[in-house]
Design a protein around this motif. Structure first.
Motif, PDB file in Angstrom:
ATOM      1  N   PHE A 225       0.872  -1.187   0.000  1.00  8.04           N
ATOM      2  CA  PHE A 225       0.000   0.000   0.000  1.00  8.04           C
ATOM      3  C   PHE A 225       0.902   1.228   0.000  1.00  8.04           C
ATOM      4  O   PHE A 225       1.598   1.514   0.972  1.00  8.04           O
ATOM      5  CB  PHE A 225      -0.905  -0.018   1.232  1.00  8.04           C
ATOM      6  N   LYS A 226       0.917   1.965  -1.111  1.00  4.89           N
ATOM      7  CA  LYS A 226       1.896   3.032  -1.310  1.00  4.89           C
ATOM      8  C   LYS A 226       1.358   4.440  -1.068  1.00  4.89           C
ATOM      9  O   LYS A 226       2.115   5.407  -1.157  1.00  4.89           O
ATOM     10  CB  LYS A 226       2.453   2.961  -2.735  1.00  4.89           C
ATOM     11  N   THR A 227       0.068   4.576  -0.769  1.00  5.15           N
ATOM     12  CA  THR A 227      -0.518   5.919  -0.632  1.00  5.15           C
ATOM     13  C   THR A 227       0.048   6.655   0.573  1.00  5.15           C
ATOM     14  O   THR A 227       0.318   7.857   0.522  1.00  5.15           O
ATOM     15  CB  THR A 227      -2.052   5.823  -0.517  1.00  5.15           C
ATOM     16  N   PHE A 228       0.217   5.965   1.680  1.00  8.37           N
ATOM     17  CA  PHE A 228       0.841   6.555   2.858  1.00  8.37           C
ATOM     18  C   PHE A 228       1.336   5.426   3.763  1.00  8.37           C
ATOM     19  O   PHE A 228       1.019   4.248   3.546  1.00  8.37           O
ATOM     20  CB  PHE A 228      -0.106   7.486   3.624  1.00  8.37           C
ATOM     21  N   GLY A 229       2.113   5.799   4.775  1.00  9.21           N
ATOM     22  CA  GLY A 229       2.613   4.820   5.738  1.00  9.21           C
ATOM     23  C   GLY A 229       2.319   5.268   7.151  1.00  9.21           C
ATOM     24  O   GLY A 229       1.350   5.989   7.405  1.00  9.21           O
ATOM     25  N   LYS A 230       3.192   4.906   8.076  1.00  6.66           N
ATOM     26  CA  LYS A 230       2.901   5.193   9.482  1.00  6.66           C
ATOM     27  C   LYS A 230       3.050   6.671   9.844  1.00  6.66           C
ATOM     28  O   LYS A 230       2.607   7.088  10.923  1.00  6.66           O
ATOM     29  CB  LYS A 230       3.794   4.343  10.381  1.00  6.66           C
ATOM     30  N   GLU A 231       3.637   7.466   8.937  1.00  4.82           N
ATOM     31  CA  GLU A 231       3.768   8.898   9.231  1.00  4.82           C
ATOM     32  C   GLU A 231       2.407   9.604   9.266  1.00  4.82           C
ATOM     33  O   GLU A 231       2.246  10.582   9.995  1.00  4.82           O
ATOM     34  CB  GLU A 231       4.689   9.576   8.209  1.00  4.82           C
ATOM     35  N   LEU A 232       1.438   9.114   8.489  1.00  2.00           N
ATOM     36  CA  LEU A 232       0.106   9.760   8.482  1.00  2.00           C
ATOM     37  C   LEU A 232      -0.553   9.688   9.858  1.00  2.00           C
ATOM     38  O   LEU A 232      -0.934  10.725  10.423  1.00  2.00           O
ATOM     39  CB  LEU A 232      -0.802   9.124   7.429  1.00  2.00           C
ATOM     40  N   PRO A 233      -0.727   8.503  10.461  1.00  2.00           N
ATOM     41  CA  PRO A 233      -1.311   8.494  11.800  1.00  2.00           C
ATOM     42  C   PRO A 233      -0.442   9.222  12.826  1.00  2.00           C
ATOM     43  O   PRO A 233      -0.972   9.881  13.732  1.00  2.00           O
ATOM     44  CB  PRO A 233      -1.444   6.998  12.136  1.00  2.00           C
ATOM     45  N   LYS A 234       0.878   9.134  12.679  1.00  2.00           N
ATOM     46  CA  LYS A 234       1.749   9.845  13.620  1.00  2.00           C
ATOM     47  C   LYS A 234       1.510  11.350  13.555  1.00  2.00           C
ATOM     48  O   LYS A 234       1.479  12.032  14.582  1.00  2.00           O
ATOM     49  CB  LYS A 234       3.222   9.552  13.301  1.00  2.00           C
ATOM     50  N   ARG A 235       1.356  11.886  12.330  1.00  2.00           N
ATOM     51  CA  ARG A 235       1.092  13.319  12.154  1.00  2.00           C
ATOM     52  C   ARG A 235      -0.174  13.738  12.881  1.00  2.00           C
ATOM     53  O   ARG A 235      -0.302  14.870  13.340  1.00  2.00           O
ATOM     54  CB  ARG A 235       0.921  13.637  10.667  1.00  2.00           C
ATOM     55  N   ASN A 236      -1.115  12.805  12.932  1.00  2.00           N
ATOM     56  CA  ASN A 236      -2.406  13.101  13.556  1.00  2.00           C
ATOM     57  C   ASN A 236      -2.482  12.576  14.988  1.00  2.00           C
ATOM     58  O   ASN A 236      -3.571  12.428  15.551  1.00  2.00           O
ATOM     59  CB  ASN A 236      -3.523  12.491  12.709  1.00  2.00           C
ATOM     60  N   LYS A 237      -1.294  12.307  15.563  1.00  2.00           N
ATOM     61  CA  LYS A 237      -1.187  11.884  16.963  1.00  2.00           C
ATOM     62  C   LYS A 237      -2.015  10.630  17.261  1.00  2.00           C
ATOM     63  O   LYS A 237      -2.728  10.546  18.260  1.00  2.00           O
ATOM     64  CB  LYS A 237      -1.583  13.032  17.893  1.00  2.00           C
ATOM     65  N   LEU A 238      -1.906   9.665  16.343  1.00  2.64           N
ATOM     66  CA  LEU A 238      -2.567   8.376  16.501  1.00  2.64           C
ATOM     67  C   LEU A 238      -1.520   7.268  16.447  1.00  2.64           C
ATOM     68  O   LEU A 238      -0.555   7.355  15.690  1.00  2.64           O
ATOM     69  CB  LEU A 238      -3.599   8.143  15.389  1.00  2.64           C
ATOM     70  N   SER A 239      -1.697   6.234  17.233  1.00  2.00           N
ATOM     71  CA  SER A 239      -0.803   5.079  17.188  1.00  2.00           C
ATOM     72  C   SER A 239      -0.935   4.399  15.830  1.00  2.00           C
ATOM     73  O   SER A 239      -2.033   4.009  15.436  1.00  2.00           O
ATOM     74  CB  SER A 239      -1.174   4.089  18.291  1.00  2.00           C
ATOM     75  N   PRO A 240       0.176   4.221  15.079  1.00  2.00           N
ATOM     76  CA  PRO A 240       0.074   3.584  13.759  1.00  2.00           C
ATOM     77  C   PRO A 240      -0.514   2.175  13.817  1.00  2.00           C
ATOM     78  O   PRO A 240      -1.355   1.813  12.985  1.00  2.00           O
ATOM     79  CB  PRO A 240       1.531   3.564  13.266  1.00  2.00           C
ATOM     80  N   ASN A 241      -0.096   1.373  14.806  1.00  2.00           N
ATOM     81  CA  ASN A 241      -0.609   0.004  14.875  1.00  2.00           C
ATOM     82  C   ASN A 241      -2.095  -0.002  15.202  1.00  2.00           C
ATOM     83  O   ASN A 241      -2.876  -0.739  14.589  1.00  2.00           O
ATOM     84  CB  ASN A 241       0.160  -0.805  15.928  1.00  2.00           C
ATOM     85  N   ALA A 242      -2.509   0.818  16.175  1.00  2.00           N
ATOM     86  CA  ALA A 242      -3.926   0.882  16.537  1.00  2.00           C
ATOM     87  C   ALA A 242      -4.751   1.420  15.361  1.00  2.00           C
ATOM     88  O   ALA A 242      -5.878   0.969  15.114  1.00  2.00           O
ATOM     89  CB  ALA A 242      -4.114   1.760  17.769  1.00  2.00           C
ATOM     90  N   PHE A 243      -4.206   2.365  14.612  1.00  2.00           N
ATOM     91  CA  PHE A 243      -4.884   2.924  13.439  1.00  2.00           C
ATOM     92  C   PHE A 243      -5.134   1.833  12.394  1.00  2.00           C
ATOM     93  O   PHE A 243      -6.233   1.703  11.856  1.00  2.00           O
ATOM     94  CB  PHE A 243      -4.023   4.044  12.858  1.00  2.00           C
ATOM     95  N   ILE A 244      -4.111   1.014  12.129  1.00  2.00           N
ATOM     96  CA  ILE A 244      -4.270  -0.073  11.150  1.00  2.00           C
ATOM     97  C   ILE A 244      -5.255  -1.110  11.665  1.00  2.00           C
ATOM     98  O   ILE A 244      -6.072  -1.652  10.905  1.00  2.00           O
ATOM     99  CB  ILE A 244      -2.906  -0.700  10.821  1.00  2.00           C
ATOM    100  N   GLN A 245      -5.215  -1.399  12.968  1.00  2.00           N
ATOM    101  CA  GLN A 245      -6.161  -2.366  13.524  1.00  2.00           C
ATOM    102  C   GLN A 245      -7.613  -1.905  13.355  1.00  2.00           C
ATOM    103  O   GLN A 245      -8.493  -2.695  13.010  1.00  2.00           O
ATOM    104  CB  GLN A 245      -5.854  -2.600  15.008  1.00  2.00           C
ATOM    105  N   VAL A 246      -7.871  -0.626  13.590  1.00  2.00           N
ATOM    106  CA  VAL A 246      -9.225  -0.097  13.383  1.00  2.00           C
ATOM    107  C   VAL A 246      -9.593  -0.161  11.904  1.00  2.00           C
ATOM    108  O   VAL A 246     -10.740  -0.476  11.541  1.00  2.00           O
ATOM    109  CB  VAL A 246      -9.328   1.350  13.927  1.00  2.00           C
ATOM    110  N   ALA A 247      -8.616   0.102  11.038  1.00  2.00           N
ATOM    111  CA  ALA A 247      -8.869   0.006   9.591  1.00  2.00           C
ATOM    112  C   ALA A 247      -9.248  -1.428   9.209  1.00  2.00           C
ATOM    113  O   ALA A 247     -10.124  -1.644   8.366  1.00  2.00           O
ATOM    114  CB  ALA A 247      -7.636   0.458   8.812  1.00  2.00           C
TER     115      ALA A 247
END
Length: 613
Positions: free
Chosen positions: A409-431
């Motif tokens: 998935f090339k649209t974005f990586g873990k920097e997107l949730p980090k920018r929005n002060k969200l845990s990257p792993n938790a963000f992917i789990q909700v996705a």
């Protein structure tokens, strides 16, 4: 290519710091794993069921839980026994967990249990380069083992806490041994005369390769390369019986065949050489290349199961703890058996091996003749021949049933949730929760893995991804009533569960311990575990796992249940690698459909967080 070079440089810098850190003991000083409070676990269990069960079933389960947990009740009695067990054992749950989840599990190790890590393709496409790289890889793994043996691995940390390092020495010279009712684990590295060989497999033929010189020094890359060349010259024919296929069978079936196989002295010696070896190297023929899009999936599947009986599956010995796979086409990866080791330790080994394999070998080859690698022979009678034919049929059925989809998935990586002060792993789990709901119109029992290595002898704990906050977010998302605050609440709820698990307060290992404690005392299985709610809650339809690494690698394994999925992901700064698997025999599940939905869902979440209009 520039991104890859940057990533490679970053990894080398990180590994250089890692490998030159102050030497400490291989066994870190970590506390014992606590037994969580009973009331806390039962409350967490009921909360985990809220998004999964209809109100009437939830009410019924709640009554059973309250009865189990009442003061002076059965739950309290079992809890006291667990507290005593915790005081008298290194870890109150690990041995039970390994026995129950792995050694007593009768499903085949191929697909169902052993995870595979598919690594970025190397820049070669011929057998000569295959042997050169394999030589570097062997030398690098032996250097890592030397660090482990000398106690030079720096103690790893998680959130500032030291982690237990006990599993590292057990990775080498270990093997799972099949049995009629349950398996066992054999560790040969602890013996007075530790093994000094590895096993090399090519064209279904096994070789015992000594990798140390008479003075105890490891062989140089050039020495190993010349030995691999000799092995290649002795394994031209492809008409040999694929003995390794036997290890892919149902464990009961393989256990019976194993006993028949070992009746012959030649077979016993050959099996013993494989089981005692430090690790195995599989020299595979090329992966069939259809298109670049499908190649990543086919490559991952090749490492996972060998591609079938007409491909490389005969080059595997699935009982072996560590198997490195190197293909003629530059594909490579590793396969491991979970009863002895975990993904984090394997990832550390992989990273160090990649680091060392890029460096020139400082060792000079001594001018001494090398003995020929020892070819391992098998005597195959009619019974063993029949066992092999049945195993070939069953493995091909299993492989054809498994759908594997690997994508970047090339649209974005873990920097997107980090920018929005969200845990990257938790963000992917909700996705993933939203993606599953979009495909199946329901939430399902889902698990992620949390390490318990902050405790002595700790292994893993489940994190239950479905929460009432995730359900509220999922239900609101496609109704256009969704808000960023609902996403944040869902992510924070998952983070809170992760924090509990990392403190040793997850619910699933504790529930398992209560159940097994009752069985050990000769009691009937408590009603709470016979409840349909418990049966449904432990039917893991969505098995997930984050395997972070500084390289573009991806882990792959099969679903835990026939009507389920397995999803692994490796988040990088600006992209995320995914693997999705499902069984074709289930009409309701489809790996391709879920993979496409995950990609769309991630894009939708990006739009929610950072609207383009």
């Amino acid at each position: 290519r520039d991104d890859n070079n940057t990533s490679s440089k970053q990894e080398k810098i990180a590994l250089l710091r890692y490998c030159t850190a102050v030497s400490e003991s291989r066994f870190s000083s970590v506390p014992q794993q606590p037994v969580p409070p009973l009331a806390q676990t039962l409350q967490g269990y009921l909360q985990a069921l809220e998004p999964l069960l209809p109100p009437d079933e939830l009410a019924h389960t709640r009554r059973m839980v309250h009865e189990f947990g009442r003061p002076g009740g059965l739950g309290s009695q079992l809890q006291k026994r667990l507290d005593i067990r915790a005081k008298n054992t290194k870890n109150w749950i690990t041995d039970w967990w390994v026995q129950c989840s792995y050694l007593e599990n009768r499903e085949p190790l191929a697909v169902h249990s052993n995870p595979a890590i598919s690594l970025p393709r190397r820049d070669f496409n011929d057998w000569r380069s295959q042997l050169v790289f394999a030589s570097k890889l062997i030398a690098a793994v032996l250097d890592f083992k030397a660090m482990t043996d000398r106690g030079q691995l720096p103690v790893e940390q998680l959130r500032g806490r030291p982690l237990c390092m006990e599993l590292y020495p057990l990775m080498f010279s270990s093997c799972r041994v099949p049995g009629p009712k349950h398996d066992s684990i054999a560790h040969y590295g602890r013996s007075r005369r530790s093994p000094t060989h590895i096993t090399v497999v090519r064209n279904y033929q096994f070789f015992q390769l000594e990798v140390y010189n008479s003075d105890g020094s490891r062989m140089t890359e050039s020495q190993i390369h010349s030995q691999l060349f000799r092995i290649r010259s002795q394994s031209w024919k492809t008409d040999k019986e694929p003995m390794g296929i036997l290890t892919s069978e149902h464990r009961h079936t393989w256990g019976a065949a194993y006993n028949r196989l070992l009746r012959d002295k030649i077979n016993r010696e050959s099996v013993r050489a494989i089981e005692t070896g430090l690790f195995s190297l599989c020299l595979d023929s090329p992966v069939m290349r259809i298109s670049d899009e499908k190649y990543a999936s086919r490559k991952a599947a090749q490492v996972l199961h060998g591609g079938g009986t007409f491909s490389n599956s005969g080059n595997r010995w699935f009982d072996k703890t560590l198997q490195f796979v190197v293909g003629e086409d530059g594909s490579w990866g590793l396969l491991y058996e979970q009863a002895t080791t975990e993904g984090v330790q394997v990832a550390t080994l992989r990273a160090c091996a990649m680091f060392y394999s890029e460096k020139p070998d400082p060792k000079r080859a001594p001018l001494i003749p090398l003995p020929m690698p020892k070819k391992l022979y098998f005597y195959i009678d009619k019974e063993i021949k029949r066992d092999i034919e049945l195993a070939k049929q069953n493995l091909d059925i299993l492989i054809n049933d498994l759908d594997v989809k690997v994508f970047n998935f090339k649209t974005f990586g873990k920097e997107l949730p980090k920018r929005n002060k969200l845990s990257p792993n938790a963000f992917i789990q909700v996705a993933l929760q939203l993606s599953y709901y979009r495909v199946h119109n329901e939430m399902c029992p889902s698990c992620d893995i949390a390490s318990q290595r902050m405790f002595r002898g700790g292994r893993t704990e489940y994190i239950r991804s479905p929460t009432k906050e995730a359900l509220a977010f999922v239900l609101a998302f496609d109704d256009a009533s969704v808000s960023v605050s609902l996403l944040r609440e869902a992510v924070e709820a998952y983070v809170a569960l992760t924090d509990l698990a990392l403190k040793g307060c997850g619910i699933d290992r504790h529930l398992l311990g209560l159940k097994l404690q009752a069985i050990e005392q000769g009691l009937s299985i408590p009603k709470i575990f016979m409840d349909t709610g418990y049966g449904y809650a432990t039917h893991w339809k969505l098995r997930t796992g984050q395997v972070p690494a500084n390289t573009d690698s991806v882990m792959c394994f099969g679903p835990l249940v026939p009507d389920g999925y397995a999803v692994c992901y490796n988040p990088q700064a600006d992209h995320v690698h995914f693997s999705v698997t499902a069984f074709n025999c289930c009409e309701e599940t489809n790996a391709e459909t879920l993979a496409q939905t995950v990609q769309k869902t991630l894009c939708d979440l990006q739009e929610l967080l950072e609207p383009t209009v």
